[in-house]
Design a protein around this motif. Structure first.
Motif, PDB file in Angstrom:
ATOM      1  N   ILE A   1       0.900  -1.260  -0.013  1.00  0.00           N
ATOM      2  CA  ILE A   1       0.016  -0.225   0.080  1.00  0.00           C
ATOM      3  C   ILE A   1       0.845   1.350  -0.167  1.00  0.00           C
ATOM      4  O   ILE A   1       0.864   2.188  -0.689  1.00  0.00           O
ATOM      5  CB  ILE A   1      -0.870  -0.148   1.155  1.00  0.00           C
ATOM      6  N   PHE A   2       1.813   1.184   1.132  1.00  0.00           N
ATOM      7  CA  PHE A   2       2.453   2.523   1.186  1.00  0.00           C
ATOM      8  C   PHE A   2       3.954   2.409   1.710  1.00  0.00           C
ATOM      9  O   PHE A   2       4.088   1.102   2.501  1.00  0.00           O
ATOM     10  CB  PHE A   2       1.883   3.552   2.228  1.00  0.00           C
ATOM     11  N   GLN A   3       5.171   2.910   1.620  1.00  0.00           N
ATOM     12  CA  GLN A   3       5.996   3.093   2.342  1.00  0.00           C
ATOM     13  C   GLN A   3       6.672   4.606   2.590  1.00  0.00           C
ATOM     14  O   GLN A   3       6.295   5.337   1.797  1.00  0.00           O
ATOM     15  CB  GLN A   3       7.462   2.557   1.565  1.00  0.00           C
ATOM     16  N   TYR A   4       6.926   4.608   4.121  1.00  0.00           N
ATOM     17  CA  TYR A   4       7.457   5.926   4.410  1.00  0.00           C
ATOM     18  C   TYR A   4       8.714   5.648   5.118  1.00  0.00           C
ATOM     19  O   TYR A   4       9.039   4.716   5.743  1.00  0.00           O
ATOM     20  CB  TYR A   4       6.366   6.392   5.563  1.00  0.00           C
ATOM     21  N   TYR A   5       9.442   6.780   4.735  1.00  0.00           N
ATOM     22  CA  TYR A   5      10.821   6.848   5.610  1.00  0.00           C
ATOM     23  C   TYR A   5      11.158   8.256   5.777  1.00  0.00           C
ATOM     24  O   TYR A   5      10.858   9.183   4.930  1.00  0.00           O
ATOM     25  CB  TYR A   5      11.954   6.451   4.269  1.00  0.00           C
ATOM     26  N   GLU A   6      11.396   8.407   7.016  1.00  0.00           N
ATOM     27  CA  GLU A   6      11.745   9.788   7.486  1.00  0.00           C
ATOM     28  C   GLU A   6      10.493  10.558   7.433  1.00  0.00           C
ATOM     29  O   GLU A   6      10.837  11.968   6.976  1.00  0.00           O
ATOM     30  CB  GLU A   6      13.049  10.450   6.869  1.00  0.00           C
ATOM     31  N   LYS A   7       9.351  10.238   7.461  1.00  0.00           N
ATOM     32  CA  LYS A   7       8.124  10.967   7.594  1.00  0.00           C
ATOM     33  C   LYS A   7       7.882  11.366   5.767  1.00  0.00           C
ATOM     34  O   LYS A   7       6.757  12.068   5.964  1.00  0.00           O
ATOM     35  CB  LYS A   7       8.392  12.369   8.241  1.00  0.00           C
ATOM     36  N   GLU A   8       8.519  10.820   5.055  1.00  0.00           N
ATOM     37  CA  GLU A   8       8.228  11.170   3.499  1.00  0.00           C
ATOM     38  C   GLU A   8       7.601   9.758   2.846  1.00  0.00           C
ATOM     39  O   GLU A   8       8.071   8.823   3.065  1.00  0.00           O
ATOM     40  CB  GLU A   8       9.239  11.681   2.884  1.00  0.00           C
ATOM     41  N   GLU A   9       6.635   9.884   2.057  1.00  0.00           N
ATOM     42  CA  GLU A   9       6.235   9.009   1.361  1.00  0.00           C
ATOM     43  C   GLU A   9       7.433   8.455   0.251  1.00  0.00           C
ATOM     44  O   GLU A   9       7.650   9.271  -0.461  1.00  0.00           O
ATOM     45  CB  GLU A   9       4.744   9.245   0.819  1.00  0.00           C
ATOM     46  N   ARG A  10       7.559   7.252   0.454  1.00  0.00           N
ATOM     47  CA  ARG A  10       8.576   6.825  -0.576  1.00  0.00           C
ATOM     48  C   ARG A  10       8.027   5.679  -1.676  1.00  0.00           C
ATOM     49  O   ARG A  10       8.812   5.337  -2.830  1.00  0.00           O
ATOM     50  CB  ARG A  10       9.708   6.213   0.222  1.00  0.00           C
ATOM     51  N   GLY A  11       6.739   5.604  -1.653  1.00  0.00           N
ATOM     52  CA  GLY A  11       6.141   4.583  -2.394  1.00  0.00           C
ATOM     53  C   GLY A  11       4.787   4.323  -2.371  1.00  0.00           C
ATOM     54  O   GLY A  11       4.339   4.318  -1.162  1.00  0.00           O
ATOM     55  N   ARG A  12       3.875   4.156  -3.221  1.00  0.00           N
ATOM     56  CA  ARG A  12       2.640   3.908  -3.144  1.00  0.00           C
ATOM     57  C   ARG A  12       2.137   2.890  -3.950  1.00  0.00           C
ATOM     58  O   ARG A  12       2.438   2.945  -5.171  1.00  0.00           O
ATOM     59  CB  ARG A  12       1.939   5.380  -3.600  1.00  0.00           C
TER      60      ARG A  12
END
Lengths: 115, 114
Positions: free
Chosen positions: B46-57
């Motif tokens: 569904i999603f990836q977040y890294y350091e509070k930023e969306e990195r993939g959807r």
């Protein structure tokens, strides 16, 4: 789009015997990672083994080993000396190095271990 | 060391409602990913977040959203729930944004929409 196929919905093995779970994938990429995850009834996905596509040597982790055939796009998991605790759902997964960090999973194989 | 913790473990909601699922990654892990696992299928990203930023959807409608907090915990929000949203929602953490070594998964939240 990449796809991962596990053609065996269920497999059964006698305790202490060996079983092989099949996985095929479709990709046009040359660099990628492949994984096998185990999901027991507790629901937590547990990493069993991983393989880098650039490595020709098959990965091994104790009783678990893979047969990685890059040209055939096949990645099977062999479990030796099966134990009752190996009973679980097993999922094959693929990660394309050039398409973000998502894993693409197959539909899973349910492994039953008979005492 | 605590593993990936998710709350709640089970949840029942009515169609049209909103739901928030929570995840705390392993201490030191800065990346959180969310997967949906419909019964009888493999997980879907569904999603990836890294350091509070969306990195993939992944390929999910805009009803699905997420965020990551300064302590690296994360929330997955789903609006206007549909029956088809019934699934196990898995959270996975990793040290960095790259998942070459695989994730550590939590035990998931079982969402039932009635």
């Amino acid at each position: 789009a990449q796809t991962v196929t596990q053609s065996q919905p269920e497999m059964s093995v006698q305790e202490a015997e060996t079983v092989t779970l099949s996985c095929t994938y479709d990709t046009s990429e040359s660099d990628y990672y492949l994984f096998w995850y185990k999901q027991p009834p507790s629901r937590q996905m547990i990493l069993v083994i991983r393989q880098e596509a650039y490595k020709q040597q098959n990965a091994t982790e104790n009783r678990f080993s893979v047969n990685f055939q890059k040209a055939a796009k096949s990645f099977s998991l062999k479990i030796s000396d099966s134990q009752l605790g190996d009973a679980a759902m097993y999922f094959c997964a693929y990660r394309n190095l050039n398409a973000g960090n998502m894993l693409t999973f197959g539909g899973g194989t349910r492994l039953m271990v008979k005492p | 060391d605590a593993g990936v913790t998710q709350s709640p473990t089970h949840l029942i909601k009515t169609r049209g409602q909103h739901v928030t699922l929570r995840c705390s990654p392993i201490s030191g892990h800065k990346s959180v990913s969310w997967y949906q696992q419909v019964l009888g299928q493999g997980p879907q990203f569904i999603f990836q977040y890294y350091e509070k930023e969306e990195r993939g959807r992944g390929n999910f409608p805009d009803r699905f959203s997420a965020r990551q907090f300064p302590n690296y915990s994360s929330e997955l929000n789903v609006n206007a729930l549909l029956l088809g949203d019934s699934a196990l929602y898995l959270c996975a953490s990793s040290l960095g944004p790259v998942v070459n070594y695989g994730y550590t998964f939590g035990s998931g939240t079982r969402l039932t929409v009635v």
